[in-house]
Design a protein around this motif. Structure first.
Motif, PDB file in Angstrom:
ATOM      1  N   GLY A 132      -4.076  -2.569   0.141  1.00  0.00           N
ATOM      2  CA  GLY A 132      -4.150  -3.119  -1.217  1.00  0.00           C
ATOM      3  C   GLY A 132      -2.906  -2.787  -2.016  1.00  0.00           C
ATOM      4  N   LEU A 133      -2.329  -3.807  -2.622  1.00  0.00           N
ATOM      5  CA  LEU A 133      -1.141  -3.614  -3.466  1.00  0.00           C
ATOM      6  C   LEU A 133      -1.549  -3.753  -4.928  1.00  0.00           C
ATOM      7  CD1 LEU A 133       2.062  -3.433  -3.548  1.00  0.00           C
ATOM      8  CD2 LEU A 133       2.027  -5.929  -3.632  1.00  0.00           C
ATOM      9  N   VAL A 134      -1.182  -2.767  -5.742  1.00  0.00           N
ATOM     10  CA  VAL A 134      -1.333  -2.905  -7.198  1.00  0.00           C
ATOM     11  C   VAL A 134       0.073  -3.087  -7.740  1.00  0.00           C
ATOM     12  CG1 VAL A 134      -2.132  -1.890  -9.358  1.00  0.00           C
ATOM     13  CG2 VAL A 134      -3.305  -1.332  -7.226  1.00  0.00           C
ATOM     14  N   VAL A 135       0.341  -4.267  -8.281  1.00  0.00           N
ATOM     15  CA  VAL A 135       1.703  -4.564  -8.717  1.00  0.00           C
ATOM     16  C   VAL A 135       1.655  -5.069 -10.163  1.00  0.00           C
ATOM     17  CG1 VAL A 135       1.678  -6.861  -7.601  1.00  0.00           C
ATOM     18  CG2 VAL A 135       3.829  -5.714  -7.963  1.00  0.00           C
ATOM     19  N   SER A 136       2.072  -4.173 -11.086  1.00  0.00           N
ATOM     20  CA  SER A 136       1.897  -4.514 -12.504  1.00  0.00           C
ATOM     21  C   SER A 136       3.154  -4.154 -13.280  1.00  0.00           C
ATOM     22  CB  SER A 136       0.689  -3.747 -13.043  1.00  0.00           C
ATOM     23  OG  SER A 136       1.000  -2.372 -13.096  1.00  0.00           O
ATOM     24  N   GLY A 137       3.018  -4.104 -14.603  1.00  0.00           N
ATOM     25  CA  GLY A 137       4.174  -3.777 -15.430  1.00  0.00           C
ATOM     26  C   GLY A 137       4.537  -2.301 -15.363  1.00  0.00           C
ATOM     27  N   GLY A 138       3.567  -1.465 -15.014  1.00  0.00           N
ATOM     28  CA  GLY A 138       3.814  -0.027 -14.993  1.00  0.00           C
ATOM     29  C   GLY A 138       3.766   0.584 -13.600  1.00  0.00           C
ATOM     30  N   HIS A 139       3.206  -0.120 -12.628  1.00  0.00           N
ATOM     31  CA  HIS A 139       3.001   0.461 -11.301  1.00  0.00           C
ATOM     32  C   HIS A 139       3.289  -0.531 -10.181  1.00  0.00           C
ATOM     33  CE1 HIS A 139       0.558   2.945 -13.981  1.00  0.00           C
ATOM     34  NE2 HIS A 139       0.882   3.920 -13.167  1.00  0.00           N
ATOM     35  N   THR A 140       3.717   0.026  -9.056  1.00  0.00           N
ATOM     36  CA  THR A 140       3.801  -0.750  -7.818  1.00  0.00           C
ATOM     37  C   THR A 140       3.357   0.210  -6.726  1.00  0.00           C
ATOM     38  OG1 THR A 140       5.623  -2.021  -8.730  1.00  0.00           O
ATOM     39  CG2 THR A 140       5.310  -2.172  -6.367  1.00  0.00           C
ATOM     40  N   ASN A 141       2.083   0.191  -6.424  1.00  0.00           N
ATOM     41  CA  ASN A 141       1.496   1.141  -5.474  1.00  0.00           C
ATOM     42  C   ASN A 141       0.857   0.397  -4.308  1.00  0.00           C
ATOM     43  OD1 ASN A 141       2.102   3.030  -7.403  1.00  0.00           O
ATOM     44  ND2 ASN A 141       0.027   3.824  -7.635  1.00  0.00           N
ATOM     45  N   LEU A 142       1.093   0.920  -3.117  1.00  0.00           N
ATOM     46  CA  LEU A 142       0.509   0.311  -1.924  1.00  0.00           C
ATOM     47  C   LEU A 142      -0.493   1.299  -1.307  1.00  0.00           C
ATOM     48  CD1 LEU A 142       0.732  -2.209  -0.084  1.00  0.00           C
ATOM     49  CD2 LEU A 142       2.512  -1.024   1.186  1.00  0.00           C
ATOM     50  N   TYR A 143      -1.723   0.840  -1.110  1.00  0.00           N
ATOM     51  CA  TYR A 143      -2.792   1.716  -0.616  1.00  0.00           C
ATOM     52  C   TYR A 143      -3.318   1.249   0.724  1.00  0.00           C
ATOM     53  CZ  TYR A 143      -2.966   3.384  -5.404  1.00  0.00           C
ATOM     54  OH  TYR A 143      -2.637   3.905  -6.618  1.00  0.00           O
ATOM     55  N   ARG A 144      -3.750   2.227   1.496  1.00  0.00           N
ATOM     56  CA  ARG A 144      -4.520   1.938   2.699  1.00  0.00           C
ATOM     57  C   ARG A 144      -5.979   2.206   2.324  1.00  0.00           C
ATOM     58  NH1 ARG A 144      -4.040   5.472   8.234  1.00  0.00           N
ATOM     59  NH2 ARG A 144      -5.427   4.189   9.519  1.00  0.00           N
ATOM     60  N   ILE A 145      -6.853   1.261   2.618  1.00  0.00           N
ATOM     61  CA  ILE A 145      -8.260   1.406   2.236  1.00  0.00           C
ATOM     62  C   ILE A 145      -9.103   1.485   3.506  1.00  0.00           C
ATOM     63  CG2 ILE A 145     -10.154   0.379   0.894  1.00  0.00           C
ATOM     64  CD1 ILE A 145      -7.669  -1.186  -0.530  1.00  0.00           C
ATOM     65  N   SER A 146      -9.800   2.602   3.659  1.00  0.00           N
ATOM     66  CA  SER A 146     -10.556   2.831   4.895  1.00  0.00           C
ATOM     67  C   SER A 146     -11.870   2.065   4.896  1.00  0.00           C
ATOM     68  CB  SER A 146     -10.877   4.314   5.061  1.00  0.00           C
ATOM     69  OG  SER A 146      -9.737   5.056   4.836  1.00  0.00           O
ATOM     70  N   VAL A 147     -12.576   2.133   6.009  1.00  0.00           N
ATOM     71  CA  VAL A 147     -13.851   1.410   6.128  1.00  0.00           C
ATOM     72  C   VAL A 147     -14.864   1.842   5.066  1.00  0.00           C
ATOM     73  CG1 VAL A 147     -14.101   0.438   8.439  1.00  0.00           C
ATOM     74  CG2 VAL A 147     -14.198   2.893   8.144  1.00  0.00           C
ATOM     75  N   ASP A 148     -14.749   3.097   4.602  1.00  0.00           N
ATOM     76  CA  ASP A 148     -15.693   3.554   3.571  1.00  0.00           C
ATOM     77  C   ASP A 148     -15.187   3.265   2.151  1.00  0.00           C
ATOM     78  OD1 ASP A 148     -13.652   5.339   3.248  1.00  0.00           O
ATOM     79  OD2 ASP A 148     -14.860   7.147   3.498  1.00  0.00           O
TER      80      ASP A 148
END
Ligand code: KG4
Ligand code: ZN
Length: 346
Positions: A132-148
């Motif tokens: 999941g990518l959160v790409v906004s005016g203040g953040h650009t964060n890339l996450y790995r999201i597990s099965v839970d």
């Protein structure tokens, strides 16, 4: 479960009523673009004052549009951080007072958890594991999201957020505030191949990103060429090339994370996810690699109350209790601790 979501972390005053964290019953937003456009950027003090002037009407509007009485709510979710201190304070104080007066549970939500939770809105088929990518005016964060549904930060911008690169680039090109949407529109008529801007850290094998060098190279290009004054006709090409460079980095980093971790889905969220080129390119690469892609519709990419209600639902479902002593937290950094996104039932 019917939750009211309240968002005031930046320059949008927003409220929404959401059923079970995925069905938007109403969503109301007061945008402050007109107030800040004169200054070419967000003025925190003005944002805060306007939030307090309109929050009551926005919340009332959301309840009215949903035909829901306060007594029918199961709780109130509010953004507690990160964001502008004064702006957050308005939302949190308002939500606290409302929850207390009605005897409703209050749930503090991280703004970024809110953006990620927007993938559930519209009852979408949300499958894990995901990136999941959160790409906004203040953040650009890339996450790995597990099965839970738990989150692991894979990478983030080391300097400017992608939205900031859009906004600052647009300002240099003489476009009106807010710059991101203006640059998006202008790029449509331009040729991105006429100029080549750098794509910093594109192929370094890591998931961190950097956008400030790109911004500097636009500055140098404009200084050298004398644009936009010398030749306004060239500006769409410059805008398109600059946008292409940002989008290439976001797409490459997200796709390489998705392939590295063999995920089922990719989520793109946050204000920049409204960008048409980013949406198109992500659709193309995900189709090519047969990865399920979720990008919320544009009104749910930019700040809104529905995503906060969705995140509040996830907090409660994950066993998180209500917090009557909730404090806003402008520099909140640890939201991934314990937050779990909700997926579709297998
Ligand atoms: O998520 P958001 O509404 O607020 C923050 O949490 O920051 O994101 C706002 C950012 C701004 O930088 C804005 O210029 C950018 O999202 N944005 C866009 C587009 N729509 C909004 N950037 C590029 N293209 C767009 N269509
Ligand atoms: Zn946001």
């Amino acid at each position: 479960m019917l939750l009211l979501g309240i968002e005031t972390s930046c320059d949008e005053t927003a409220a929404a009523v959401v059923q079970d964290g995925c069905e938007v019953v109403s969503s109301v937003l007061f945008t402050q673009d007109e107030i800040h456009s004169r200054f070419g950027g967000i003025v925190p003090e003005l944002a805060c004052r306007r939030h307090s002037a309109v929050i009551d009407a926005v919340v009332e509007g959301a309840l009215l549009a949903a035909s829901v009485d306060l007594r029918e709510l199961s709780g109130i979710a509010v953004t507690r951080g990160p964001g502008l201190m004064g702006a957050l304070l308005v939302g949190v104080s308002y939500a606290k007072a409302l929850a207390y007066s009605q005897g409703l549970p209050l749930i503090g939500v991280d703004h970024l958890a809110g953006h990620l939770s927007s993938v559930r809105l519209g009852k979408r088929d949300v499958r894990f594991p995901a990136v999941g990518l959160v790409v906004s005016g203040g953040h650009t964060n890339l996450y790995r999201i597990s099965v839970d549904g738990s989150l692991q930060l894979l990478g983030r911008t080391l300097d400017d957020a992608a939205g900031e690169a859009f906004d600052k680039g647009a300002k240099m090109l003489g476009l009106p505030f807010p710059g991101g949407p203006a640059l998006d529109r202008l790029s449509e008529t331009g040729d991105p191949a006429r100029i080549r801007f750098p794509r910093p850290s594109l192929k370094n094998g890591r998931f961190d990103m950097s956008f400030s060098g790109l911004k500097t190279s636009l500055r140098y290009y404009l200084d050298k060429s004398g644009h936009p004054e010398s030749d306004p006709a060239q500006i769409p090409d410059v805008a398109a090339a600059y946008q292409q460079a940002i989008v290439d980095v976001l797409v490459e980093k997200t796709l390489s994370a998705a392939l590295r971790y063999s995920v089922r889905s990719v989520f793109i969220t946050g204000g920049v996810a409204a960008n048409r080129l980013l949406r198109k390119e992500m659709e193309r690469v995900c189709r090519e690699h047969k990865i399920h892609l979720i990008i919320p519709s544009p009104p749910y990419c930019t700040d809104n109350g529905a995503m906060i209600a969705a995140a509040g639902f996830a907090v409660i479902s994950g066993g998180g209790g209500p917090d009557t002593d909730l404090e806003m937290s402008p520099y909140l950094k640890t939201f991934t601790d314990g937050f779990r996104l909700i997926g579709s039932r297998p």
